[in-house]
Enzyme design. Structure first.
Site, short mmCIF file in Angstrom:
data_model
loop_
_atom_site.label_atom_id
_atom_site.label_comp_id
_atom_site.label_asym_id
_atom_site.label_seq_id
_atom_site.Cartn_x
_atom_site.Cartn_y
_atom_site.Cartn_z
N ASN A 1 46.65 40.25 46.39
CA ASN A 1 46.50 38.74 46.93
C ASN A 1 45.08 38.29 46.93
OD1 ASN A 1 47.71 36.24 47.83
ND2 ASN A 1 46.18 36.79 49.56
N SER B 1 49.18 35.21 40.73
CA SER B 1 48.64 34.37 39.48
C SER B 1 48.61 33.00 40.42
CB SER B 1 49.58 34.66 38.43
OG SER B 1 49.03 33.68 37.45
N TYR C 1 38.81 30.71 36.47
CA TYR C 1 39.56 31.09 37.49
C TYR C 1 40.99 31.01 36.70
CZ TYR C 1 42.87 30.54 41.51
OH TYR C 1 43.87 30.70 42.57
N LYS D 1 43.83 34.16 36.04
CA LYS D 1 45.28 34.08 36.63
C LYS D 1 46.29 34.33 35.43
CE LYS D 1 44.20 33.66 40.97
NZ LYS D 1 44.69 34.78 41.81
#
Length: 255
Positions: free
Chosen positions: A90, A142, A156, A160
């Site tokens: 996470n 994700s 970013y 993901k």
């Protein structure tokens, strides 16, 4: 009722927000949780809160992008309870910035934690699960930014999207060991961090088809399904939990 009795779970970046709620729900469901956060105070306070609610949670503060620490954390989980059954990557960092000005050190920081930390947690957890010969479940966190472009979030979003491919790509290697791996892609979610923006709830309520952003409980319940025995035939998949936002694709500001 999904139960996690006699299960041990490791989750990174869980001192608050989505990670904390996942850890909290796992522990209330009967799991022993090893809870990681970079900030020692956050990790300890989160574990104390979960233990106070009747769960079993051990704080493990440290850098979730550090491979040595990741392996130490997985070893700790296995030594504490005898086995590791669930690993949830996470921990992640969101760095906004225009592409034309984005700096190498910023890219490395995002890549090292979001991708490297997730990759090597999955690897360390899978190695332990193979040794146990009991199988297990791995979840990668994700984001909807891996599905739709979002201004100033290219780095970013790249990480993901890559996590979703990681989940797909590892099916062939992990399935023979009865290890499932999936990804979860949250949309706009009300957390301590996002609520620092006073307009966040109103902005995302206006552009989310269901009329509101997610709560951390919405995301946690989806995560618990994917790592539970109820999803025993689900692997290599990504579950998007965004109130329909990626279907419509309306950007903040209406563009």
């Amino acid at each position: 009722m999904v139960t996690f009795q006699h299960k041990t779970a490791v989750i990174t970046g869980a001192g608050q927000g989505i990670g904390f709620e996942i850890a909290h729900q796992l522990a209330l469901g009967g799991a022993t949780v090893i809870l990681n956060d970079l900030e020692p105070d956050f990790a300890r306070a989160a574990a104390e809160s979960i233990n106070g609610a009747g769960g079993v949670c051990h704080p493990m503060p440290g850098d979730a992008s550090d491979v040595g620490f990741i392996r130490k954390m997985v070893d700790f989980a296995a030594e504490k309870t005898g086995a590791l059954h669930i690993a949830i990557a996470n921990a992640g960092i969101t760095l906004f910035g225009p592409f034309l000005d984005f700096q190498p050190e910023s890219l490395r920081k995002v890549m090292d934690l979001n991708l490297g930390g997730s990759f090597f947690l999955a690897q360390a957890a899978a190695r332990q699960m193979v040794r146990q010969k009991t199988g297990g479940s791995i979840l990668l966190m994700s984001s909807v930014t891996g599905h739709l472009a979002h201004n100033n979030l290219v780095a970013y979003g790249m990480t993901k999207a890559a996590l979703e491919m990681m989940a797909r790509g590892l099916v062939a290697e992990l399935s023979p060991h009865s290890i499932r791996i999936n990804a979860l892609a949250p949309g706009a979610t009300l957390t301590e961090r996002t609520l620092e923006d006073r307009d966040y709830r109103q902005t995302w309520s206006a552009i989310t088809p269901l009329g509101k952003p997610a709560t951390v409980k919405d995301i946690a319940q989806a995560a618990l399904f994917l790592v539970s025995d109820a999803a025993g035939h689900v692997t290599g998949q990504t579950l998007v939990v965004d109130g329909g936002w990626t279907v419509m694709g309306v950007q903040p500001g209406g563009r």
